[in-house]
Design a protein around this motif. Structure first.
Motif, PDB file in Angstrom:
ATOM      1  N   ASN A 167      44.891  34.134  40.210  1.00 43.24           N
ATOM      2  CA  ASN A 167      45.269  35.217  41.082  1.00 43.24           C
ATOM      3  C   ASN A 167      43.816  35.958  41.566  1.00 43.24           C
ATOM      4  O   ASN A 167      43.452  37.018  41.360  1.00 43.24           O
ATOM      5  N   LYS A 175      53.356  39.168  39.867  1.00 42.61           N
ATOM      6  CA  LYS A 175      54.245  39.818  40.980  1.00 42.61           C
ATOM      7  C   LYS A 175      53.578  39.606  42.385  1.00 42.61           C
ATOM      8  O   LYS A 175      53.868  39.190  43.417  1.00 42.61           O
ATOM      9  N   ASP A 176      52.345  39.979  42.401  1.00 46.03           N
ATOM     10  CA  ASP A 176      51.340  40.116  43.657  1.00 46.03           C
ATOM     11  C   ASP A 176      50.577  38.813  43.721  1.00 46.03           C
ATOM     12  O   ASP A 176      49.648  39.352  44.377  1.00 46.03           O
TER      13      ASP A 176
END
Lengths: 317, 317
Positions: A147, A237-238
């Motif tokens: 991420n 989630k992001d």
């Protein structure tokens, strides 16, 4: 900077620290599938997996002050070894948090690159939480396994190499975990070969990104154990990889544990090379989709080769 | 033409048909031995062994008429696959004689390159005798696995690559069978790095060239079975490799079957790559000689990776 451009720039940056891995034509798998099969051998990368690309690009992107501060990460596997490797090469202080059940072999692998190891908690989630806590308290940058735009751009440099190593591909098969590898590689390859069919694959036992794409949002799903430990686990989630994977993955394939196992045995037998479970997932997807791929030029990313003697024994039993 | 010059010329000639294989630094084996260890990965060569180099160079050297006539050879292993590969690439008709106990996997490997296979006799010596007889009757050139200047020059192209891939080596360890690989590679490397220490190694169970060098003449010795099947067997009485090996081999090491086995397991565990027994012989010699090699830059030729699933199973039992 648009992702394909930042991937090109990453390719130049990381080039002194990583290997340009071979893209080899497989006669055996071409005959077996009726496709024209090319394997991209990240099993051959320094640290034995593509993860060295993203970690190196991320550490190179840090400001001098951040480099001087040192970095933290959490991983028992390929990402941990990659961060340790890149930190060692760049003279950056590095601590990797690992859970207390980490295997001796994986610890040794990380230590050989000079990383400090801190054992914390009884699973990866606790080790990661600790690393993030230390990061916030100390200001040391936390290095995410996927991420992060620099990590994803680094993984995407595989695409830059593939472009230079063949005359084009009709499809490419890439294993999907957090989505950094396929997100980066596909973004680059679609920028140069817009017609390429991007096939993402995961084990049925842990396919969070693929199910999330179908659902249109990141799902919190439990994973079952899988031979493909390198792709297993949840997606944040992001995560910046999610919208990119939504855009670039044209098709997805789920494979069973037995399909992964059979594909790994077949690859070892035919190619005389080792591969880890996450790479076996891509080979299994190739075999499973062969009727659709006949006559096409198909790339398959062998994302890593870090397999233990015990796992080889287990496979060949 | 002097051998180093003909090796250089071979390197240019065969380049479109073979792979420049990686020379990789091994952190694990460097730590284990105290030397600075570099592996030359012919396990990564087309056909999975260095033999593709010599066979390609030999077939390229033939006159047009000889090419049109076709060639014959005899082998159940890497040389057979190499001749079949090179003949296929160059459009030369090729027949390989094999004994009737040849394994299905090895047959398949040769057939995939388009060679015609003739089964003859119940051992390699009879198959070879038949191939030579056919050669004499038909005028088809017989392709020797080592007793041929073009074959030896082809194998020596490994040296040309190594020269371009590192800053120099203090010693190099190469497995010895018929002597083509070490004869060619050592002749070239000694021409550019005269001080290099050339270490030849063989299994105790079959070390005809090494015993012959000690005796000062080619001996006819029986061989016992060995994991290092790629180096096993006798040396032709008049082999051109003998006087060259006498000149270029500075030191020899014999290893037991258990040492080969343990070295192969160690290499698979640490490098996550496969190797065949003949390459295991070189790794075993590295481990055995480590006290003499401390602090030195040592190359080890991993001459091939063609190992069967059964042999891997047997190793890891």
């Amino acid at each position: 900077m648009a992702l394909p451009k930042s991937i090109q720039s990453a390719a130049t940056q990381i080039q002194p620290f990583i290997r340009k891995t071979p893209l080899i034509h497989s006669k055996a798998f071409s005959e077996l599938t009726g496709a024209d099969v090319w394997f991209k051998l990240e099993s051959f990368q320094v640290t034995g997996s593509f993860k060295a690309r993203g970690a190196t690009n991320k550490l190179l992107s840090l400001a001098d002050e951040e480099k001087a501060n040192g970095v933290v990460s959490a991983s028992t596997g390929n990402h941990g070894a990659a961060v340790a490797y890149a930190a060692g090469k760049l003279g950056i202080d590095c601590t990797i948090y690992v859970p207390d059940d980490v295997s001796a072999a994986k610890l040794e692998n990380m230590k050989q690159f000079g990383a400090k190891i801190e054992v914390h908690g009884d699973d990866c989630i606790k080790a990661e939480a600790k690393a993030r806590e230390v990061s916030e308290e100390s200001g040391k940058i936390y290095i995410s396994p996927y991420n992060d735009p620099f990590v994803m751009a680094g993984q995407g440099t595989i695409g830059v190499e593939i472009e230079s190593q063949c005359q084009g591909l009709d499809a490419i098969i890439i294993s999907v975990g957090g989505g950094g590898l396929i997100g980066g590689t596909a973004s680059y390859l679609k920028s140069v070969w817009p017609e390429i069919n991007m096939i993402g694959c995961s084990p049925e036992n842990s396919a969070v990104m693929i199910h999330s794409i179908k659902a249109g949002r990141v799902l919190a799903l439990e994973s079952k154990p899988t031979l493909s430990d390198g792709t297993a686990g949840g997606v944040e989630k992001d995560s910046i990889t999610f919208p990119i994977c939504q855009t670039v993955i044209d098709e997805s394939v789920l494979v069973t544990e037995d399909e992964i196992k059979q594909a790994m045995i077949l690859y070892i037998e035919k190619e005389h090379q080792l591969l880890e479970g996450a790479a076996g997932t891509a080979v299994a997807a190739l075999v499973k989709k062969k009727d659709d791929l006949k006559g096409k030029r198909v790339g398959v990313v062998i994302c890593g080769g870090n397999i233990s003697l015990d796992t080889i024994r287990e496979l060949l039993k």
